[in-house]
Scaffold this active site. Sequence first.
Site, PDB file in Angstrom:
ATOM      1  N   ASP A   1      29.750  44.911  39.270  1.00 19.62           N
ATOM      2  CA  ASP A   1      31.112  44.873  38.754  1.00 19.62           C
ATOM      3  C   ASP A   1      31.134  44.063  37.465  1.00 19.62           C
ATOM      4  OD1 ASP A   1      33.759  45.644  38.902  1.00 19.62           O
ATOM      5  OD2 ASP A   1      34.385  43.816  39.914  1.00 19.62           O
TER       6      ASP A   1
ATOM      7  N   HIS B   1      42.627  40.902  30.896  1.00 15.27           N
ATOM      8  CA  HIS B   1      42.475  40.369  32.252  1.00 15.27           C
ATOM      9  C   HIS B   1      41.792  39.001  32.222  1.00 15.27           C
ATOM     10  CE1 HIS B   1      41.656  40.086  36.532  1.00 15.27           C
ATOM     11  NE2 HIS B   1      40.355  40.036  36.284  1.00 15.27           N
TER      12      HIS B   1
ATOM     13  N   GLU C   1      40.575  49.343  38.595  1.00 14.92           N
ATOM     14  CA  GLU C   1      39.331  49.496  37.845  1.00 14.92           C
ATOM     15  C   GLU C   1      38.953  50.966  37.785  1.00 14.92           C
ATOM     16  OE1 GLU C   1      36.048  46.966  38.699  1.00 14.92           O
ATOM     17  OE2 GLU C   1      37.286  45.310  39.443  1.00 14.92           O
TER      18      GLU C   1
ATOM     19  N   ASP D   1      39.153  47.484  43.486  1.00  9.86           N
ATOM     20  CA  ASP D   1      38.267  46.386  43.881  1.00  9.86           C
ATOM     21  C   ASP D   1      39.101  45.337  44.618  1.00  9.86           C
ATOM     22  OD1 ASP D   1      36.116  44.693  44.083  1.00  9.86           O
ATOM     23  OD2 ASP D   1      36.328  43.887  42.056  1.00  9.86           O
TER      24      ASP D   1
ATOM     25  N   TYR E   1      34.036  30.528  45.256  1.00 12.85           N
ATOM     26  CA  TYR E   1      33.317  31.184  44.160  1.00 12.85           C
ATOM     27  C   TYR E   1      32.488  30.254  43.274  1.00 12.85           C
ATOM     28  CZ  TYR E   1      36.031  30.041  39.952  1.00 12.85           C
ATOM     29  OH  TYR E   1      36.586  29.405  38.885  1.00 12.85           O
TER      30      TYR E   1
ATOM     31  N   LYS F   1      35.543  39.592  48.029  1.00 13.78           N
ATOM     32  CA  LYS F   1      35.429  40.935  47.469  1.00 13.78           C
ATOM     33  C   LYS F   1      34.783  41.920  48.430  1.00 13.78           C
ATOM     34  CE  LYS F   1      36.620  39.984  43.100  1.00 13.78           C
ATOM     35  NZ  LYS F   1      37.584  40.745  42.304  1.00 13.78           N
TER      36      LYS F   1
ATOM     37  N   THR G   1      38.787  44.572  36.284  1.00 14.64           N
ATOM     38  CA  THR G   1      40.221  44.858  36.246  1.00 14.64           C
ATOM     39  C   THR G   1      40.647  45.256  34.835  1.00 14.64           C
ATOM     40  OG1 THR G   1      40.470  43.153  37.907  1.00 14.64           O
ATOM     41  CG2 THR G   1      42.482  43.907  36.814  1.00 14.64           C
TER      42      THR G   1
END
Lengths: 430, 430
Positions: free
Chosen positions: A135, A142, A210, A242, A253, A262, A358
């Site tokens: 990704d 974004h 996406e 997504d 994260y 995710k 995104t």
Amino acid sequence: MPLSANNPDRKSWLHVDKNSDFPIQNIPFGVFLTRDDIITIGTRIGDTAIDLGALHQLGYFDDIPLTDDIFLQDSLNDFIADGRKTWRSVRNRIAQIFDAENTTLKNNKQHKEIVLFRLDEIEMQLPVQVGDYTDFYSSIEHATNVGTMFRDPENALMPNWLHIPVGYHGRSSSIIPSGIPIHRPQGQTLPAGSDTPVFGPSKLVDFELEMAFITTDANDLGEPIPIEEAEEYIFGLVLFNDWSARDIQKWEYVPLGPFLAKNFASSISPWIVTLDALEPFRVASPKPKKPQLPYLQYKGKKSYDINLEVAIKPKKAKETVVSNSNFKYMYWNMCQQLAHHTVNGCPVNSGDMMGSGTISGPTPDSYGSMLELTWRGEKPLKMNDGTERKFINDYDTVIMRGYCEKDGTRIGFGEVSTQLLPVYNPKKNK
Amino acid sequence: MPLSANNPDRKSWLHVDKNSDFPIQNIPFGVFLTRDDIITIGTRIGDTAIDLGALHQLGYFDDIPLTDDIFLQDSLNDFIADGRKTWRSVRNRIAQIFDAENTTLKNNKQHKEIVLFRLDEIEMQLPVQVGDYTDFYSSIEHATNVGTMFRDPENALMPNWLHIPVGYHGRSSSIIPSGIPIHRPQGQTLPAGSDTPVFGPSKLVDFELEMAFITTDANDLGEPIPIEEAEEYIFGLVLFNDWSARDIQKWEYVPLGPFLAKNFASSISPWIVTLDALEPFRVASPKPKKPQLPYLQYKGKKSYDINLEVAIKPKKAKETVVSNSNFKYMYWNMCQQLAHHTVNGCPVNSGDMMGSGTISGPTPDSYGSMLELTWRGEKPLKMNDGTERKFINDYDTVIMRGYCEKDGTRIGFGEVSTQLLPVYNPKKNK
């Protein structure tokens, strides 16, 4: 080989609604289960699904070099591995077979019964077995919105963002086709003001608007793909939701990136629209704001003008469109993404999938996630039924659509539609 | 079903060196090409490779429910999908066939010629087709060392580290078996004091000493695996060198994690040693330093006492051992990793691979990467030939080994050995 399948004047003997995403100029590829429970590779014209496995067995592709079972498979991986010349030959042939002037199949009732299906007679499957899914994070709007909200409005973009098509690896096993419902994920989150996490359902489930491209076998380990060759390895595109759990993401994260936020689900539209079909809709990418390293420099128009929309449909209400965006807003294009991905020698195979990140546009109504559309929940969105949404509620269905339109030709992607169910209950769901 | 294959008193009629990693109590699983260019699933006793596909065709597994072609495949995925009961039946049967007391195969010269191979007659392949590969970050010593070097010695661990078995997705397509050389990757790096990146060969190529476990089909989308069931879905372990380009990583990894710094290559040892074979070497994991959420709490000994070493072999010199570590140092164990990975409903399939993260021990000679061993290059390591290493040089071979030993039984993994070649040259390498 010419792209005769793109001839805008061609009509099909199959009925095609005026606003259909699937005129005879599209000819996307997908995989479906037929009424006889047979899995096959197919295409679609208007609202008719076409069994390519059956067409091939009946001899309609006889002078194209194809193995006998190339379409009698549960994924497009092998067909995609055959390369662009084969994709074009097959697409051009399909255009001929269904051309309004061609009566061969049109007048063969027996063949038509074998080959053609109404949409309610088939069940769309994942079009490819995704080996690896990457990704990217390639929309400047974004990245700026997220940076503004979570870091510093003055330095919203990370220092590397204008130099690198930033990307990360995702999970292939949770990629699902449109129509499969998902459960609200559970996980760890950190309550505001606390230093001890709690476990429970995510409260901030979000979509990300996406698109994703599907590749063919591109390179061996160690061998980079030069940017001028990159396009050659892209088969086509799908719509891609997504799914994201913002509260889980925020806690997990750092420092290695999003993980459980995710990988609970990623939904794609089931028909892959080829890059060839999108050829008339090429546009330039945004101008670079900083010089880019030579391996990322390209010539020509490498983006596509694809209108995108997102709608939310509550359980017992009509849908509300919440975003209108466009694929052309992407700051980094697919050729740059693929050149970057392989510049270190990382191998790319047939059926690999690469998400755009995104796709937010410049205006607030073109943002590609609830996080941005409601600005972290500060500005809830009104639904048609009077309810409000900060993020996605249980039983909401999120629907994404996309299409190109120019000079009276419309090439579309259909939709990716996914309902969010409540948290998985082992007693109820087993 | 009893683990009779683990009987420590059993001897084989095949020769096994005293210090072999592969006594008859091991019985690992792998995939190899034979002298006749046939690919098959096999095992190994001492220095003899055993063709399980041939053994099955000759009827040696006849009363175990197996499909005819289960071993005549280029990956173990289908066999692993058959589940623990089948793995145990097959492993127990192999132990019987090669037991010193059993003369059936031993005295059948014709069968032996078909079934047995010297190691120099075969070529080991990847044992599984890895669908998804996840890398964890589960050694507290490694996370602390990295945090101390790059952030703050007082707050070396991120706030989430003691609560979450932190992990991220890696790239499956660049996983290679021992013996395949790799090229030094190129990429973007940021020179010290500059705000503009440059492109070129990584100057800081590093190994990471890891192990990885291979899973069987575990759960459907949406369905978590409770920690008490997690072990049931782990087939076995391999040695794992998670190659890293530290300078590329430093520039690219914010905010979505490592990408090109990792996906140029990841090497594994070719024989999967089953969890069953490791049963006698169970040990307790380190005590938690903070309370862990209920879904991560477990009972019993969930780690294994596996001695690990790393050696560097320059092109024209003997190897130098640079690290001695142990799998038991892992703060988070495999059951915790798998329970965490699936708590949001992420599906895990047969052939998925999960890396431990760099396994550093408490002392400087047990660190699992050059980054830590040389403390960012400040303390170079001496090689046997008098040269020094801060990171890995062109033409160096990095070799990792691992074994368990207890009461006279040694169960080992063999090695993962990978040479680093110079940057790929399109003219020379094509």
